[in-house]
Motif scaffolding. Structure first.
Motif, PDB file in Angstrom:
ATOM      1  N   GLU A 102      81.978  47.977  44.025  1.00 37.48           N
ATOM      2  CA  GLU A 102      83.270  48.654  44.144  1.00 37.48           C
ATOM      3  C   GLU A 102      83.360  49.520  45.398  1.00 37.48           C
ATOM      4  OE1 GLU A 102      84.520  50.546  40.388  1.00 37.48           O
ATOM      5  OE2 GLU A 102      82.815  49.479  39.501  1.00 37.48           O
ATOM      6  N   LYS A 103      82.209  49.717  46.055  1.00 32.26           N
ATOM      7  CA  LYS A 103      82.113  50.596  47.225  1.00 32.26           C
ATOM      8  C   LYS A 103      82.618  51.998  46.915  1.00 32.26           C
ATOM      9  CE  LYS A 103      81.685  47.250  50.792  1.00 32.26           C
ATOM     10  NZ  LYS A 103      81.785  47.037  52.194  1.00 32.26           N
ATOM     11  N   LEU A 104      82.152  52.522  45.763  1.00 32.11           N
ATOM     12  CA  LEU A 104      82.485  53.880  45.330  1.00 32.11           C
ATOM     13  C   LEU A 104      81.193  54.655  45.114  1.00 32.11           C
ATOM     14  CD1 LEU A 104      85.182  53.286  42.563  1.00 32.11           C
ATOM     15  CD2 LEU A 104      85.574  54.108  44.883  1.00 32.11           C
ATOM     16  N   TRP A 127      83.905  59.183  46.608  1.00 33.61           N
ATOM     17  CA  TRP A 127      84.059  58.640  47.963  1.00 33.61           C
ATOM     18  C   TRP A 127      84.400  57.166  47.830  1.00 33.61           C
ATOM     19  CZ3 TRP A 127      79.961  56.131  51.335  1.00 33.61           C
ATOM     20  CH2 TRP A 127      80.501  55.796  52.582  1.00 33.61           C
ATOM     21  N   ASP A 128      85.575  56.787  48.312  1.00 31.09           N
ATOM     22  CA  ASP A 128      86.011  55.403  48.339  1.00 31.09           C
ATOM     23  C   ASP A 128      85.736  54.876  49.738  1.00 31.09           C
ATOM     24  OD1 ASP A 128      87.480  53.007  48.599  1.00 31.09           O
ATOM     25  OD2 ASP A 128      88.879  53.642  47.025  1.00 31.09           O
ATOM     26  N   GLU A 129      84.680  54.082  49.871  1.00 29.82           N
ATOM     27  CA  GLU A 129      84.257  53.594  51.182  1.00 29.82           C
ATOM     28  C   GLU A 129      85.309  52.673  51.801  1.00 29.82           C
ATOM     29  OE1 GLU A 129      80.427  51.365  53.246  1.00 29.82           O
ATOM     30  OE2 GLU A 129      80.303  51.969  51.150  1.00 29.82           O
ATOM     31  N   ASN A 130      86.013  51.888  50.982  1.00 30.97           N
ATOM     32  CA  ASN A 130      87.054  50.991  51.502  1.00 30.97           C
ATOM     33  C   ASN A 130      88.202  51.769  52.134  1.00 30.97           C
ATOM     34  OD1 ASN A 130      85.812  48.530  50.791  1.00 30.97           O
ATOM     35  ND2 ASN A 130      86.566  48.723  48.704  1.00 30.97           N
ATOM     36  N   LYS A 131      88.609  52.857  51.482  1.00 29.46           N
ATOM     37  CA  LYS A 131      89.720  53.669  51.988  1.00 29.46           C
ATOM     38  C   LYS A 131      89.259  54.737  52.973  1.00 29.46           C
ATOM     39  CE  LYS A 131      92.526  53.087  47.857  1.00 29.46           C
ATOM     40  NZ  LYS A 131      93.150  53.762  46.710  1.00 29.46           N
ATOM     41  N   SER A 155      92.490  65.220  48.076  1.00 28.40           N
ATOM     42  CA  SER A 155      92.067  64.049  48.850  1.00 28.40           C
ATOM     43  C   SER A 155      91.834  64.476  50.291  1.00 28.40           C
ATOM     44  CB  SER A 155      93.105  62.923  48.784  1.00 28.40           C
ATOM     45  OG  SER A 155      94.295  63.308  49.413  1.00 28.40           O
TER      46      SER A 155
END
Length: 180
Positions: A102-104, A127-131, A155
């Motif tokens: 999920e890259k979280l 931490w949302d790595e994609n965003k 945020s």
């Protein structure tokens, strides 16, 4: 004799469906866990080191069916770095989990973010790595001048150069200039 009849009635009320449900509940979950002590994690973007992480314990968990994740049960410290590898800020928490597919990364318990412009205290930070963004349901932002805000729906971009909140309240200091 009456008690014996009640027990027999109770046992006979267990149908086949109940036994099937119990069998489903008793299935074992297989996990493969690898533990590493004293870990340093390097995060790079475009071949440039952006952050270094340190964990006393890192458990890499691979469920029999499901996505692999890493757990840091004894806390983690992340240091953000500039182009010259100088520390520009940090995140510290008592626990973290990284969901790789999920890259979280979720930081929990006594989470503190510090940089030149703010200190952010919360119990959960994602931490949302994609965003390339950090999110928190609530926390307290403190600025170097002592002003603070209780932030809801926090945020910030991953460099914490600014932040947004859905709502909140706090105390700030405004410099008054007379005679201009």
């Amino acid at each position: 004799m009456v008690m014996l009849g009640v027990i027999q009635l109770s046992l006979s009320s267990c149908g086949e469906d109940d036994l099937k449900k119990a069998a489903k509940l008793s299935k074992k979950i297989s996990l493969d866990t690898n533990r590493t002590i004293g870990v340093e994690i390097v995060y790079s973007d475009s071949a440039k080191v952006k952050a270094k992480g340190f964990a006393r314990v890192l458990d890499k968990i691979t469920p029999a069916n499901g996505a692999t994740f890493s757990e840091m049960p004894r806390g983690v410290k992340i240091e953000f770095l500039d182009e010259k590898q100088n520390i520009t800020g940090s995140i510290v928490s008592d626990y973290a989990i990284s969901k790789e597919s999920e890259k979280l990364t979720i930081f929990k318990r006594n989470v503190v973010v510090v940089n030149q412009t703010l200190t952010f205290n919360t119990e959960e930070l994602i931490w949302d790595e994609n965003k390339r963004m950090f999110f928190s349901p609530k926390g307290i932002v403190t600025k170097p001048d002592g002003s603070f805000a209780n932030a809801v729906n926090f945020s910030a971009p991953q460099d914490f150069s600014y932040y947004n909140t859905g709502s909140g309240y706090g105390e700030t200091y405004i410099e008054e200039k007379f005679g201009e």
